[in-house]
Scaffold this motif. Structure first.
Motif, PDB file in Angstrom:
ATOM      1  N   ARG A  21      35.804  42.170  38.665  1.00  0.00           N
ATOM      2  CA  ARG A  21      34.567  41.746  38.580  1.00  0.00           C
ATOM      3  C   ARG A  21      34.476  40.213  38.733  1.00  0.00           C
ATOM      4  NH1 ARG A  21      29.872  45.331  36.100  1.00  0.00           N
ATOM      5  NH2 ARG A  21      30.685  47.371  36.824  1.00  0.00           N
ATOM      6  N   SER A  23      34.298  36.976  40.778  1.00  0.00           N
ATOM      7  CA  SER A  23      33.597  36.573  42.123  1.00  0.00           C
ATOM      8  C   SER A  23      34.924  36.207  42.980  1.00  0.00           C
ATOM      9  CB  SER A  23      32.608  35.831  41.957  1.00  0.00           C
ATOM     10  OG  SER A  23      31.459  36.421  41.520  1.00  0.00           O
ATOM     11  N   ALA A  61      34.295  41.311  45.651  1.00  0.00           N
ATOM     12  CA  ALA A  61      33.695  41.208  44.136  1.00  0.00           C
ATOM     13  C   ALA A  61      32.556  39.767  44.550  1.00  0.00           C
ATOM     14  CB  ALA A  61      34.483  40.809  43.018  1.00  0.00           C
ATOM     15  N   GLY A  65      27.735  42.615  42.629  1.00  0.00           N
ATOM     16  CA  GLY A  65      28.376  43.750  43.064  1.00  0.00           C
ATOM     17  C   GLY A  65      29.640  43.619  43.786  1.00  0.00           C
ATOM     18  N   VAL A  66      29.929  44.521  44.781  1.00  0.00           N
ATOM     19  CA  VAL A  66      30.873  44.458  45.753  1.00  0.00           C
ATOM     20  C   VAL A  66      30.284  44.454  47.061  1.00  0.00           C
ATOM     21  CG1 VAL A  66      33.204  45.794  46.739  1.00  0.00           C
ATOM     22  CG2 VAL A  66      32.430  45.588  44.261  1.00  0.00           C
ATOM     23  N   TYR A 101      26.241  46.435  41.061  1.00  0.00           N
ATOM     24  CA  TYR A 101      26.859  46.937  39.883  1.00  0.00           C
ATOM     25  C   TYR A 101      25.915  47.552  39.140  1.00  0.00           C
ATOM     26  CZ  TYR A 101      30.761  43.506  40.655  1.00  0.00           C
ATOM     27  OH  TYR A 101      32.032  43.052  40.966  1.00  0.00           O
ATOM     28  N   SER A 104      23.089  45.606  37.140  1.00  0.00           N
ATOM     29  CA  SER A 104      22.780  44.274  37.732  1.00  0.00           C
ATOM     30  C   SER A 104      21.207  43.723  37.740  1.00  0.00           C
ATOM     31  CB  SER A 104      23.548  43.957  39.092  1.00  0.00           C
ATOM     32  OG  SER A 104      22.728  44.646  40.021  1.00  0.00           O
ATOM     33  N   ASP A 121      33.064  52.399  38.690  1.00  0.00           N
ATOM     34  CA  ASP A 121      33.800  51.883  39.430  1.00  0.00           C
ATOM     35  C   ASP A 121      34.002  52.167  40.878  1.00  0.00           C
ATOM     36  OD1 ASP A 121      34.509  49.581  37.885  1.00  0.00           O
ATOM     37  OD2 ASP A 121      36.059  50.739  36.965  1.00  0.00           O
TER      38      ASP A 121
END
Length: 190
Positions: A21, A23, A61, A65-66, A101, A104, A121
């Motif tokens: 996670r 960034s 990341a 989130g992603v 996430y 979040s 995940d």
């Protein structure tokens, strides 16, 4: 209502645990996966189920989130809307989607339908890939732009018919006169 758990073995579900996670951390995915279902209208134009979908994606990341960013390529098959001949095209589409996430800040600031979410995940890329491919499909697939289609009378493709192909149609109002003309040409008396 509880949502169904993601299957980690599904072809378009990815585990982001190794991404972490922090960034800016990036994970590159380049592989072919089988299409889980037909993407599109199976009877008209679609990426067939189990056909290959090539992925070239970066998972990054970010604070919420992603971010998934990259290109997806697949072959769509169907039939020409004018002549019904088989059509096959390679579709290349860009995919860019943020998967938030769980818990979040985005959860409080967006509607549930506006943003995709990670399940622990696990990241399910299927909806984003399906949407991108379906939106890239033509509304009216054609075998070629100048396809003349089918003859409205006999249903044969115009490309297979001679240039002088015509169907004689008689207006029913004149059918009685046509009978007289035919009788006269046969040498019958009036």
């Amino acid at each position: 209502m509880t949502k169904a758990a993601l299957d980690p073995a599904a072809p378009l579900v990815f585990d982001t645990a190794e991404l972490g996670r922090s960034s800016g951390t990036t994970m590159h995915i380049e592989r072919g996966v089988p299409a889980p279902d037909a993407f599109g209208l199976a009877s008209v134009y679609a990426v067939p189920a189990s056909s290959n979908v090539d992925l070239d994606l970066d998972l990054t990341a970010v604070s919420e989130g992603v971010l998934v960013d990259g290109e997806v390529e697949a072959v769509a098959e169907g039939e020409c809307a004018r002549c019904l001949a088989p059509v096959q095209d390679t579709l290349r589409v860009q995919v860019q989607e943020l998967y938030a996430y769980e818990g979040s800040v985005t959860e409080a600031t967006t509607d549930a339908d506006e943003i995709m979410r990670l399940d622990g995940d696990l990241l399910d890329l299927e909806p984003a890939v399906r949407d991108a491919l379906v939106l890239a499909m033509p509304v009216t697939p054609l075998c070629r732009p100048d396809c003349p289609g089918l003859c409205a009378e006999c249903g044969v493709p115009w490309d297979e018919l001679p240039d002088d192909h015509v169907h004689e149609t008689v207006d029913p109002r004149w059918a009685g006169l046509d009978k007289l003309r035919l009788a006269d040409s046969d040498g019958e008396s009036k």
